[in-house]
Design a protein around this motif. Structure first.
Motif, PDB file in Angstrom:
ATOM      1  N   LEU A 161      47.161  37.409  40.753  1.00  0.00           N
ATOM      2  CA  LEU A 161      47.090  35.963  40.958  1.00  0.00           C
ATOM      3  C   LEU A 161      45.647  35.586  41.241  1.00  0.00           C
ATOM      4  CD1 LEU A 161      48.608  34.922  44.403  1.00  0.00           C
ATOM      5  CD2 LEU A 161      47.674  37.138  43.922  1.00  0.00           C
ATOM      6  N   ASP A 213      53.505  23.512  39.716  1.00  0.00           N
ATOM      7  CA  ASP A 213      54.165  24.296  40.773  1.00  0.00           C
ATOM      8  C   ASP A 213      53.707  25.758  40.793  1.00  0.00           C
ATOM      9  OD1 ASP A 213      55.549  25.583  38.761  1.00  0.00           O
ATOM     10  OD2 ASP A 213      57.478  24.629  39.182  1.00  0.00           O
ATOM     11  N   THR A 214      52.831  26.128  39.866  1.00  0.00           N
ATOM     12  CA  THR A 214      52.261  27.480  39.882  1.00  0.00           C
ATOM     13  C   THR A 214      51.141  27.610  40.919  1.00  0.00           C
ATOM     14  OG1 THR A 214      50.992  26.695  37.991  1.00  0.00           O
ATOM     15  CG2 THR A 214      52.817  28.216  37.537  1.00  0.00           C
ATOM     16  N   HIS A 274      56.814  27.757  42.934  1.00  0.00           N
ATOM     17  CA  HIS A 274      57.241  28.095  41.575  1.00  0.00           C
ATOM     18  C   HIS A 274      58.629  28.749  41.560  1.00  0.00           C
ATOM     19  CE1 HIS A 274      56.644  28.684  37.351  1.00  0.00           C
ATOM     20  NE2 HIS A 274      56.772  29.992  37.437  1.00  0.00           N
ATOM     21  N   LEU A 323      54.274  32.084  46.559  1.00  0.00           N
ATOM     22  CA  LEU A 323      54.663  31.650  45.214  1.00  0.00           C
ATOM     23  C   LEU A 323      55.908  30.764  45.246  1.00  0.00           C
ATOM     24  CD1 LEU A 323      54.216  35.103  43.394  1.00  0.00           C
ATOM     25  CD2 LEU A 323      52.515  33.293  43.751  1.00  0.00           C
ATOM     26  N   TYR A 377      47.394  31.048  42.983  1.00  0.00           N
ATOM     27  CA  TYR A 377      47.651  30.373  41.701  1.00  0.00           C
ATOM     28  C   TYR A 377      48.042  31.388  40.636  1.00  0.00           C
ATOM     29  CZ  TYR A 377      46.456  27.800  37.393  1.00  0.00           C
ATOM     30  OH  TYR A 377      46.475  27.227  36.146  1.00  0.00           O
ATOM     31  N   LEU A 378      49.137  31.104  39.940  1.00  0.00           N
ATOM     32  CA  LEU A 378      49.583  31.956  38.835  1.00  0.00           C
ATOM     33  C   LEU A 378      49.035  31.396  37.531  1.00  0.00           C
ATOM     34  CD1 LEU A 378      53.326  32.465  39.843  1.00  0.00           C
ATOM     35  CD2 LEU A 378      51.473  34.137  39.986  1.00  0.00           C
ATOM     36  N   GLY A 379      47.742  31.526  37.314  1.00  0.00           N
ATOM     37  CA  GLY A 379      47.142  30.983  36.090  1.00  0.00           C
ATOM     38  C   GLY A 379      45.817  31.662  35.834  1.00  0.00           C
TER      39      GLY A 379
END
Ligand SMILES: Cc1cc2nc3c(=O)[nH]c(=O)nc-3n(C[C@H](O)[C@H](O)[C@H](O)COP(=O)(O)OP(=O)(O)OC[C@H]3O[C@@H](n4cnc5c(N)ncnc54)[C@H](O)[C@@H]3O)c2cc1C
Length: 380
Positions: free
Chosen positions: A177, A205-206, A134, A131, A238-240
């Motif tokens: 994630l 940046d995620t 981010h 991560l 990915y943080l989404g």
């Protein structure tokens, strides 16, 4: 304080670590269980005029241990302060135990690809995490370090001012994630490299991602579609919530195997799918500001399926928060790494020569190296 001399039973076992390509024979091994043991070992070494080495897991060895080797593998205490979102760990703690302990409070550390790696050694090298684009590298999030100074006194101070006995650092509020990998057959490698490079041009940046070329051995432990093949492996963290949309251009290339899914952060160690067993390896890397077509050609020629001695070749996306980091490994121009990692076969000289052929043409455009990814050899 338990110690081992060369003649004593348990000496070899105490020295053994993840890297098996470096043979150490220190005069004395101190199996430390506390900061006081570490301080006593440093004073003992000073009295005998011997150098001091430290080892936690042995993932990052670059030279044989000499003099007094302080083994921190028993110092594995982890405390989480959920109100401050801070972890305190002892010197021998691995990321796996921090990930588990932090998850109980809805938190995660800035860990990397392998849960077996030691927190202190990783952070000392900068700490390139899943991560990190981010949240930045782990070394930027250190709150305090408890150390033993070279004169054997204990202090609180900069992480690199002595032997670290405990580290306090920030955690981040992450529980899940979207992550995993896409694996592509040999013929698709050039296309995968180019498509991944173009895809990374304007990612938020995620997204953390890398692409690897991996010569998989023809062994039963390797999943059938990959066994014995030279594979391109795209890794994503990915943080989404729209991960499937994000990776659609990559999936369109037709992977042999697809492990991308929404996962708890506690499974993040599966994303890179690195071998967890000790082995012998040499590794080096270069940081680049761009990934031009000529770089991809160099990489394919010297580290692709047709190279005489193909390594595991990994290209990571940097950028994001790394560009604003206070850690010297990362600069405003840090955009990609090119890393080579090889088993020491048939011998170290042959592997070094193969790595040199890859890195020599990259040197004129490189902005430096990441210390973390130099394995089995001095930083030079
Ligand atoms: C499979 C694998 C995956 C990896 N993934 C990543 C990744 O995703 N991101 C990343 O940034 N790095 C990664 N690394 C690199 C890793 O962070 C470094 O090799 C790191 O040095 C390993 O630390 P360790 O404690 O596990 O290893 P060790 O070999 O035990 O220690 C490495 C060195 O750290 C120093 N050290 C250790 N403990 C102390 C202490 N208490 N006080 C002072 N110095 C100390 C010593 O110089 C020691 O030689 C990976 C390495 C491997 C082999």
């Amino acid at each position: 304080m338990q110690t081992f001399t060369r003649e004593q039973a348990g000496y070899r076992e105490e020295i053994a670590g993840f890297q098996t390509g470096i043979t150490s024979a220190p005069q004395l091994v101190v199996a430390a269980t506390s900061a006081d043991d570490v301080a006593a070992a440093v004073r003992l070494a000073a009295e005998r005029d011997l150098p001091v080495s430290v080892q936690a897991t042995g993932h990052g060895l670059r030279a044989p241990a000499e003099g007094v080797l302080i083994s921190t593998r028993r110092m594995t205490g982890v405390t989480i302060d959920p109100d401050r979102a801070v972890a305190r760990v002892e010197a021998g703690t691995t990321w796996g135990s921090v990930i588990t302990a932090a998850a109980e409070h809805g938190l995660a550390p800035l860990s990397g690809s392998a849960p077996g790696v030691g927190v202190v050694g990783y952070t000392l090298g900068g700490g390139f995490g899943l991560l990190g684009r981010h949240f930045g590298p782990a070394s930027d999030r250190v709150r305090s370090a408890e150390i033993v100074r070279p004169d054997g006194t204990r202090a609180t101070g900069p992480i690199d001012a002595g032997i670290v006995t405990a580290l306090e650092f920030d955690l981040v509020p992450v529980t899940t994630l979207y992550g995993g990998g896409l694996y592509f057959d040999t013929a698709k490698i050039p296309d995968v490299l180019r498509t991944w490079r173009d895809w990374t041009a304007d990612l938020p940046d995620t997204v953390g991602t890398s692409v690897a070329m991996v010569p998989y051995p023809d062994l039963p432990m390797v999943p059938e579609p990959l066994r014995g093949k030279h594979i391109a492996h795209i890794r994503v963290a990915y943080l989404g919530t729209d991960g499937d949309e994000l990776v659609a251009p990559l999936r369109a290339l037709g992977p042999l195997q697809d492990t991308l899914t929404t996962m708890p952060f506690t499974d993040s160690g599966q994303i890179a799918a690195e071998p967890p067993h000790p082995h012998s390896y040499l590794g080096d890397n270069r940081v680049l500001p761009t990934l031009r077509d000529d770089v991809l050609t160099i990489v394919l020629d010297h580290a692709g399926p047709d190279a005489p001695i193909p390594p595991v070749l990994i290209i990571d996306l940097l950028g994001g928060a790394y560009q604003h980091s206070s850690t010297p490994d990362f600069t405003a121009d840090s955009r990609y790494t090119v890393r080579a990692l090889s088993l020491i076969e048939p011998d170290a000289a042959t592997v070094r020569a193969a790595h040199a052929k890859l890195f020599a043409p990259l040197d004129p455009m490189s902005t430096g190296r990441l210390r973390s990814f130099v394995y089995g050899q001095p930083l030079g």
